[in-house]
Scaffold this active site. Sequence first.
Site, short mmCIF file in Angstrom:
data_model
loop_
_atom_site.label_atom_id
_atom_site.label_comp_id
_atom_site.label_asym_id
_atom_site.label_seq_id
_atom_site.Cartn_x
_atom_site.Cartn_y
_atom_site.Cartn_z
N ASN A 1 9.81 70.52 40.93
CA ASN A 1 8.54 71.14 41.31
C ASN A 1 8.83 72.19 42.38
O ASN A 1 9.11 71.84 43.53
CB ASN A 1 7.60 70.04 41.84
CG ASN A 1 6.30 70.59 42.38
OD1 ASN A 1 5.97 71.75 42.18
ND2 ASN A 1 5.54 69.73 43.06
N TRP A 2 8.77 73.46 41.99
CA TRP A 2 9.15 74.53 42.92
C TRP A 2 8.04 74.83 43.93
O TRP A 2 8.26 75.58 44.88
CB TRP A 2 9.49 75.81 42.14
CG TRP A 2 10.73 75.74 41.32
CD1 TRP A 2 11.54 74.65 41.12
CD2 TRP A 2 11.33 76.81 40.56
NE1 TRP A 2 12.60 74.98 40.29
CE2 TRP A 2 12.49 76.29 39.94
CE3 TRP A 2 10.99 78.14 40.34
CZ2 TRP A 2 13.31 77.08 39.12
CZ3 TRP A 2 11.81 78.93 39.53
CH2 TRP A 2 12.96 78.40 38.93
N LYS A 3 6.85 74.30 43.71
CA LYS A 3 5.71 74.55 44.62
C LYS A 3 5.54 76.06 44.84
O LYS A 3 5.67 76.82 43.89
CB LYS A 3 5.90 73.76 45.92
CG LYS A 3 6.18 72.27 45.65
CD LYS A 3 6.11 71.42 46.87
CE LYS A 3 6.42 69.98 46.49
NZ LYS A 3 6.31 69.05 47.61
N HIS B 1 -1.10 66.17 41.99
CA HIS B 1 -0.11 66.13 43.07
C HIS B 1 -0.84 65.93 44.39
O HIS B 1 -1.93 66.45 44.60
CB HIS B 1 0.69 67.43 43.08
CG HIS B 1 1.88 67.36 43.99
ND1 HIS B 1 1.76 67.50 45.35
CD2 HIS B 1 3.18 67.10 43.74
CE1 HIS B 1 2.97 67.35 45.89
NE2 HIS B 1 3.84 67.10 44.94
N GLU C 1 -0.50 67.24 47.17
CA GLU C 1 -0.88 68.48 47.87
C GLU C 1 -2.17 69.06 47.29
O GLU C 1 -2.99 69.63 48.01
CB GLU C 1 0.29 69.49 47.81
CG GLU C 1 1.41 69.06 48.74
CD GLU C 1 2.81 69.46 48.30
OE1 GLU C 1 2.95 70.33 47.43
OE2 GLU C 1 3.77 68.85 48.81
N GLU D 1 4.38 59.03 43.52
CA GLU D 1 4.89 59.76 44.68
C GLU D 1 4.20 59.26 45.94
O GLU D 1 3.06 59.64 46.23
CB GLU D 1 4.62 61.26 44.53
CG GLU D 1 5.34 61.89 43.37
CD GLU D 1 5.59 63.36 43.62
OE1 GLU D 1 6.76 63.75 43.59
OE2 GLU D 1 4.64 64.11 43.89
N GLY E 1 8.62 65.46 50.98
CA GLY E 1 9.06 66.50 51.90
C GLY E 1 9.40 65.99 53.29
O GLY E 1 9.57 66.78 54.21
N SER F 1 11.34 63.08 48.25
CA SER F 1 12.65 63.26 48.89
C SER F 1 13.81 62.74 48.04
O SER F 1 14.79 62.22 48.58
CB SER F 1 12.66 62.62 50.28
OG SER F 1 11.71 63.26 51.12
P1 PGA Z 1 10.10 66.38 47.75
O1 PGA Z 1 8.77 66.72 46.92
O2 PGA Z 1 11.17 66.04 46.77
O3 PGA Z 1 10.39 67.62 48.54
O4 PGA Z 1 9.77 65.23 48.63
C1 PGA Z 1 8.41 65.97 45.80
C2 PGA Z 1 7.10 66.48 45.25
O5 PGA Z 1 6.24 66.90 46.03
O6 PGA Z 1 6.88 66.50 44.02
#
Ligand code: PGA
Length: 334
Positions: free
Chosen positions: A46-48, A129, A131, A204, A210, A251
């Site tokens: 997931n490049w966000k 997600h 976010e 998640e 993150g 992570s």
């Molecule tokens: P991360 O993100 O690997 O940087 O923790 C995972 C995600 O948000 O899908």
Amino acid sequence: MKLSFGNLLFAASSLTAVNAFSIQRLSSVSTSTTSLDARRPILAGNWKLNPKSRDEALALLNGLSPSPSDVDVLIFPPLPYLGDVLKALPAGVQVGAQTCSNYEEGAFTGEVAPSMLASMNVGYVLLGHSERRTLFGETDSDINARVLTCLKEPNLKVVLCVGETLDEYEAGLLNSIVDTQTRKGLSGVSAQDLINGRVVIAYEPVWAIGTGLTATPEQAQNAHTVIRNTLAAMYPSTAVAESVRIQYGGSVKPESIADLMSQPDIDGALVGGASLDAASFNAIVGGASTGAAPVAAAAPVSYAVPAPTVPSSFPSYGGMPRVVEKYVPPAPRM
Ligand code: PGA
């Protein structure tokens, strides 16, 4: 092949009668080969909102290895890069969008419809997600509407994210949050779509995204078990709980993938930060593969889209009939 569910089954009938949140571990279960085959490992990057430019995105893409033939590899680049990424994909790597609209078409400025993604050969959409939930206010019902709209497109699949915050985790609410998000996110989704692999669930924990904190493989396994319990309680066919792929995200690093994948109910990973470094992402994919040969390069995606037919009138949109008037140029000034 991953041996999961070998000594683990969630009986839908008994679960509905007992506390749905208790983790059921029962013995002597035979699982159909089909459902095990359906649970090929799936690794997604997931490049966000990264990287900042098309050139950097293509450089990142160029660093990715072809997919090994025993896993599914998927990347979620930002929407503006999708067209270029689709043309330059390493063999076997698939592409998804990080979100989409719950509307199919119409006057919704800035939105992207599932049919638009499907028409470009985008295969997946990431939904729910944390976010999107926390920063953009998407509720379980918004997410469910998007899931259902995506599934109307026969060639689109969904990765549905669920997971608890740190406060919820500390308050002992992991089971109920994950159960509720799964139930609400999947409301109205047919058993057949789930058995056919059209929805992947990503567990998640928000506190691990993150942050560098990773759930231990055992913690992640327990949460995945909660999700399978929920599926077993929601759908009478045990094939659903057995066949849905569940990724862990939060992570994930090259060093943690093997231990995570060794858990019976973890079928892959959703990777954020580490997917922005091609070598790290390749190592994560490699850590989930048994060392199978890469997929042979296929012919490039064809963009031979048929010439558009110009409609004589445009459909109405947003409830407003659209009037298209012929443009009459003004008479030239003398
Ligand atoms: P991360 O993100 O690997 O940087 O923790 C995972 C995600 O948000 O899908």
